[in-house]
Design an enzyme around this catalytic site. Structure first.
Site, PDB file in Angstrom:
ATOM      1  N   GLU A   1      33.881  17.139  50.220  1.00 37.63           N
ATOM      2  CA  GLU A   1      33.709  18.492  49.673  1.00 37.63           C
ATOM      3  C   GLU A   1      35.094  19.116  49.618  1.00 37.63           C
ATOM      4  OE1 GLU A   1      30.858  19.217  48.388  1.00 37.63           O
ATOM      5  OE2 GLU A   1      29.891  17.481  49.311  1.00 37.63           O
TER       6      GLU A   1
ATOM      7  N   ASP B   1      31.859  11.030  50.823  1.00 35.01           N
ATOM      8  CA  ASP B   1      31.595  12.129  49.888  1.00 35.01           C
ATOM      9  C   ASP B   1      32.382  13.373  50.311  1.00 35.01           C
ATOM     10  OD1 ASP B   1      29.710  13.102  47.587  1.00 35.01           O
ATOM     11  OD2 ASP B   1      29.653  14.661  49.121  1.00 35.01           O
TER      12      ASP B   1
ATOM     13  N   HIS C   1      25.344  19.013  48.459  1.00 37.03           N
ATOM     14  CA  HIS C   1      26.727  19.511  48.450  1.00 37.03           C
ATOM     15  C   HIS C   1      27.275  19.771  49.851  1.00 37.03           C
ATOM     16  CE1 HIS C   1      26.705  19.534  44.127  1.00 37.03           C
ATOM     17  NE2 HIS C   1      25.789  20.483  44.056  1.00 37.03           N
TER      18      HIS C   1
HETATM   19  P1  AMP Z   1      29.562  17.147  45.498  1.00 38.76           P
HETATM   20  O1  AMP Z   1      29.966  15.889  46.177  1.00 38.76           O
HETATM   21  O2  AMP Z   1      28.723  16.976  44.286  1.00 38.76           O
HETATM   22  O3  AMP Z   1      28.907  17.997  46.531  1.00 38.76           O
HETATM   23  O4  AMP Z   1      30.860  17.888  45.000  1.00 38.76           O
HETATM   24  C1  AMP Z   1      32.130  17.708  45.553  1.00 38.76           C
HETATM   25  C2  AMP Z   1      32.983  18.923  45.254  1.00 38.76           C
HETATM   26  O5  AMP Z   1      33.044  19.148  43.842  1.00 38.76           O
HETATM   27  C3  AMP Z   1      32.474  20.224  45.834  1.00 38.76           C
HETATM   28  O6  AMP Z   1      32.879  20.423  47.178  1.00 38.76           O
HETATM   29  C4  AMP Z   1      33.154  21.230  44.914  1.00 38.76           C
HETATM   30  O7  AMP Z   1      34.516  21.395  45.248  1.00 38.76           O
HETATM   31  C5  AMP Z   1      33.070  20.529  43.568  1.00 38.76           C
HETATM   32  N1  AMP Z   1      31.844  20.919  42.855  1.00 38.76           N
HETATM   33  C6  AMP Z   1      30.645  20.287  42.880  1.00 38.76           C
HETATM   34  N2  AMP Z   1      29.745  20.922  42.130  1.00 38.76           N
HETATM   35  C7  AMP Z   1      30.387  21.995  41.613  1.00 38.76           C
HETATM   36  C8  AMP Z   1      29.999  23.063  40.723  1.00 38.76           C
HETATM   37  N3  AMP Z   1      28.763  23.152  40.226  1.00 38.76           N
HETATM   38  N4  AMP Z   1      30.936  23.998  40.420  1.00 38.76           N
HETATM   39  C9  AMP Z   1      32.179  23.917  40.905  1.00 38.76           C
HETATM   40  N5  AMP Z   1      32.609  22.952  41.733  1.00 38.76           N
HETATM   41  C10 AMP Z   1      31.732  21.996  42.082  1.00 38.76           C
HETATM   42 MG    MG Z   2      29.042  16.305  48.165  1.00 38.01          MG
HETATM   43 MG    MG Z   3      30.301  14.065  45.847  1.00 41.15          MG
END
Ligand code: AMP
Ligand code: MG
Ligand code: MG
Length: 220
Positions: A21, A19, A185
């Site tokens: 970021e 996963d 996140h």
């Molecule tokens: P996640 O694995 O859902 O934590 O998201 C991976 C990446 O997607 C994050 O590190 C952000 O770069 C981007 N991301 C996730 N959610 C958002 C959001 N609500 N707004 C903008 N970028 C996001």
């Molecule tokens: Mg994530």
């Molecule tokens: Mg993710």
């Protein structure tokens, strides 16, 4: 409690939850987006126990200063990435970690004995290819193990007979009666939570098969 993981055509021995970021902003994020955290949780595909974890922050080069939005979303601080290695080194370390755990980087006649598991298609369909384009000293194309994945939303939908509607990680955890642990996140916490989802699905009889792939590499 041993459950089997059948993936046609070959049996997977391990699953690796991944996963990323990445740099971001609430509006108009700056291109190119770059990976800032590269975590994985290695699971036995027979017992679904955690075998090992990999985690590294990554120093972005195109936009090295994280936005307040990004820090707030991920909990990743500026100092975490300032002190981190560059992507090329982290990617090499990740492959060394696979090798260290006996996982081959080149598929055999019947493929690889492991597969990555992600929440959605973004990590390996979009972000890793974009990262490799945006940085030097890495291959232009993801290597074989990173070219296919299991999107956990597929077995989740099959198990819960949920055809439409929310499939965010918090929703899936809740549906399976699991608490979200750590911080949503943060890459390593997301991996651990997705690993718990995988285990819960396996215990309910889910099987894990490849759900997405990049086009085959042209022979060299
Ligand atoms: P996640 O694995 O859902 O934590 O998201 C991976 C990446 O997607 C994050 O590190 C952000 O770069 C981007 N991301 C996730 N959610 C958002 C959001 N609500 N707004 C903008 N970028 C996001
Ligand atoms: Mg994530
Ligand atoms: Mg993710």
């Amino acid at each position: 409690n041993v459950v089997s993981c059948v993936s046609m055509p070959r049996l997977l021995d391990h699953l690796i939850v991944l996963d990323f970021e990445a740099t971001c902003d609430d509006v108009n994020p700056k291109a190119p987006q770059e990976i800032i955290e590269f975590p994985s949780v290695l699971l036995s595909a027979h017992t679904f126990e955690v075998v090992a974890e990999f985690e590294s922050f990554v120093r972005p080069v195109h936009h090295p200063v994280l936005t307040p939005f990004c820090r707030e979303l991920t909990g990743i601080e500026q100092a975490h990435v300032d002190g981190a290695p560059l992507f090329a080194d982290v990617f090499a370390a990740h492959q060394a970690w696979l090798t260290q755990h006996g996982l081959p980087l080149e598929p055999g006649a019947d493929g690889l004995p492991y597969a990555f598991v992600t929440c959605g298609d973004w990590d390996l369909k979009t972000m890793l290819p974009a990262q490799l384009q945006a940085c030097d000293e890495v291959p232009n194309e993801p290597p074989a193990p990173y070219r296919q994945w299991i999107n956990v939303k597929h077995p989740f939908r099959a198990a819960t007979k949920q055809k439409r509607g929310a499939t965010g990680m918090p929703h899936m955890l809740e549906k399976l009666g699991l608490e979200l642990e750590g911080r949503h996140h943060r890459g390593i916490d997301d991996c651990r939570n997705i690993a718990r989802l995988v285990r819960a699905l396996a215990q309910q009889g889910s099987t894990f098969e490849i759900t997405g792939a990049l086009p085959a590499l042209a022979p060299v």
